[in-house]
Write a protein that holds these residues in place. Sequence first.
Motif, PDB file in Angstrom:
ATOM      1  N   THR A  90       7.282   2.172   2.435  1.00 26.84           N
ATOM      2  CA  THR A  90       6.950   1.977   1.030  1.00 26.84           C
ATOM      3  C   THR A  90       7.336   0.567   0.617  1.00 26.84           C
ATOM      4  O   THR A  90       8.442   0.121   0.910  1.00 26.84           O
ATOM      5  CB  THR A  90       7.706   2.997   0.151  1.00 26.84           C
ATOM      6  N   CYS A  91       6.434  -0.126  -0.082  1.00 26.44           N
ATOM      7  CA  CYS A  91       6.737  -1.478  -0.550  1.00 26.44           C
ATOM      8  C   CYS A  91       7.877  -1.408  -1.557  1.00 26.44           C
ATOM      9  O   CYS A  91       7.827  -0.657  -2.531  1.00 26.44           O
ATOM     10  CB  CYS A  91       5.514  -2.117  -1.192  1.00 26.44           C
ATOM     11  N   GLY A 106      -4.112  -6.090   1.832  1.00 32.34           N
ATOM     12  CA  GLY A 106      -2.978  -6.240   0.924  1.00 32.34           C
ATOM     13  C   GLY A 106      -1.880  -5.212   1.144  1.00 32.34           C
ATOM     14  O   GLY A 106      -0.742  -5.410   0.746  1.00 32.34           O
ATOM     15  N   LEU A 107      -2.225  -4.086   1.799  1.00 31.59           N
ATOM     16  CA  LEU A 107      -1.240  -3.026   2.039  1.00 31.59           C
ATOM     17  C   LEU A 107      -0.658  -3.082   3.452  1.00 31.59           C
ATOM     18  O   LEU A 107      -0.020  -2.140   3.899  1.00 31.59           O
ATOM     19  CB  LEU A 107      -1.876  -1.655   1.787  1.00 31.59           C
ATOM     20  N   LEU A 108      -0.868  -4.203   4.132  1.00 35.25           N
ATOM     21  CA  LEU A 108      -0.294  -4.380   5.464  1.00 35.25           C
ATOM     22  C   LEU A 108       1.226  -4.406   5.357  1.00 35.25           C
ATOM     23  O   LEU A 108       1.790  -5.062   4.474  1.00 35.25           O
ATOM     24  CB  LEU A 108      -0.784  -5.696   6.081  1.00 35.25           C
ATOM     25  N   ALA A 109       1.901  -3.677   6.233  1.00 34.75           N
ATOM     26  CA  ALA A 109       3.365  -3.609   6.208  1.00 34.75           C
ATOM     27  C   ALA A 109       3.964  -4.929   6.697  1.00 34.75           C
ATOM     28  O   ALA A 109       3.636  -5.404   7.778  1.00 34.75           O
ATOM     29  CB  ALA A 109       3.846  -2.461   7.092  1.00 34.75           C
ATOM     30  N   CYS A 130      11.119  -3.505   3.229  1.00 40.42           N
ATOM     31  CA  CYS A 130       9.708  -3.285   3.507  1.00 40.42           C
ATOM     32  C   CYS A 130       8.910  -3.798   2.305  1.00 40.42           C
ATOM     33  O   CYS A 130       9.281  -3.552   1.158  1.00 40.42           O
ATOM     34  CB  CYS A 130       9.483  -1.789   3.715  1.00 40.42           C
ATOM     35  N   ALA A 131       7.835  -4.525   2.572  1.00 41.12           N
ATOM     36  CA  ALA A 131       6.994  -5.046   1.488  1.00 41.12           C
ATOM     37  C   ALA A 131       5.544  -5.069   1.936  1.00 41.12           C
ATOM     38  O   ALA A 131       5.260  -5.283   3.113  1.00 41.12           O
ATOM     39  CB  ALA A 131       7.436  -6.449   1.095  1.00 41.12           C
ATOM     40  N   CYS A 132       4.641  -4.845   1.002  1.00 41.83           N
ATOM     41  CA  CYS A 132       3.225  -5.000   1.335  1.00 41.83           C
ATOM     42  C   CYS A 132       2.936  -6.499   1.413  1.00 41.83           C
ATOM     43  O   CYS A 132       3.667  -7.319   0.851  1.00 41.83           O
ATOM     44  CB  CYS A 132       2.336  -4.313   0.291  1.00 41.83           C
ATOM     45  N   ASN A 137       3.540 -12.102  -0.207  1.00 42.89           N
ATOM     46  CA  ASN A 137       2.922 -13.397  -0.487  1.00 42.89           C
ATOM     47  C   ASN A 137       3.202 -13.854  -1.915  1.00 42.89           C
ATOM     48  O   ASN A 137       3.422 -15.040  -2.159  1.00 42.89           O
ATOM     49  CB  ASN A 137       1.415 -13.338  -0.234  1.00 42.89           C
ATOM     50  N   ARG A 138       3.180 -12.918  -2.857  1.00 44.51           N
ATOM     51  CA  ARG A 138       3.438 -13.257  -4.259  1.00 44.51           C
ATOM     52  C   ARG A 138       4.874 -13.750  -4.458  1.00 44.51           C
ATOM     53  O   ARG A 138       5.127 -14.717  -5.159  1.00 44.51           O
ATOM     54  CB  ARG A 138       3.168 -12.044  -5.152  1.00 44.51           C
TER      55      ARG A 138
END
Length: 194
Positions: A90-91, A106-109, A130-132, A137-138
């Motif tokens: 989970t992001c 965008g939902l790549l782990a 863990c981040a999407c 990137n943001r």
Amino acid sequence: MTMAMVKVYNLGYDVDTGIGELLHTTSVRHAFGMIRREVANPVEITIIEDRLIPTALELTRELSGAWVEGAGQRSIGFSYRAIHERDCWTCTYCGRSVSKTPPREGLLATVDHILPRSRGGESSWLNLVCACKECNNRKADRTPAEAGMALCIAPYDPTRAGRGGVGGGGVGGGVGVGVGVGVGGEHLPALAGV
């Protein structure tokens, strides 16, 4: 000529983003031996004096973090995959489910350093989440507070957990950026200021 060192990554290295679990560096000679024995594949190469030289290798099989650290079998292996498991894929920033093979890019782990490496942030249980790909990137090379993003899952160290096991909960501490503490497997929201 200075002898080049080759980075050796665990299985799962992403060539496009450069994200992966760096295990160690080795000599070019040893790297060629690893390739010949089919223990690793070259993922980045360069030309030095008219010769193709690998600069990064990816193992052909995933190596347990417990083995890398030399810890006992009861230890929880530290790896990027273990970070994803601890955070339930989970992001940490937006709360969306992430995957190695998402329906959209965008939902790549990915794994994010809360305190960026450029500012001395370590690769540790308490500084990695863990981040999407979109949120990672943001946030870029900033702290969550600087990026105006809050952690919705607090990182913790499962090796110090009462019940043990990845995702088994435990007591964790912050990394100097106001991260909340997860107790008994709960994921608590981040404290204000993150």
